[in-house]
Design an enzyme around this catalytic site. Structure first.
Site: not given
Length: 125
Positions: A79, A95
């Site tokens: 992301h 992440c």
């Protein structure tokens, strides 16, 4: 070559030690991006996964784009970030963070089902 076959030849490789993401087509590197990965307490899981969803403007610290991964015990994803100073560091909760302009660049080049291979080092390292 049709668009579907180009998508099926795309792969993402993430090297957590190098903090780099490689976007490839047919085993040729298209581009290399700097990323942030998980810190020691919450490392980015190594393995072979797939993109399972894509979201534009997910909000908050996720920046301008989200590409979810099928990593167990998630959610984990690739992301954007509202903290660009974090790129190049081992700082996330697992992440893979990218600059917003970089995630926007690859977002439309990647389809759901794209393979993502996460390993500590590239084979060339």
């Amino acid at each position: 070559m049709n668009q579907d076959s180009v998508y099926s030849q795309k792969r993402i490789y993430v090297y957590t030690f190098d903090r780099k993401l490689f976007l490839t087509t047919s085993q040729r590197t298209d581009k290399i991006y700097a990323v942030a990965v998980g810190k020691a307490q919450t490392p980015t899981p190594h393995g072979t996964y797939q993109i399972i969803n894509k979201i534009i403007n997910p909000g908050g610290i996720l920046g301008s784009r989200w590409m979810g991964l099928n990593i167990p015990n998630g959610p984990y994803g690739i992301h954007g970030t509202s903290r660009p100073e974090s790129i190049g560091k081992a700082i996330s909760n697992g992440c893979i963070r990218m600059y917003n302009h970089d995630i926007e660049e690859i977002f439309n080049k990647i389809s759901i089902g794209t393979t993502v291979i996460i390993q500590p080092f590239s084979e060339e390292t």
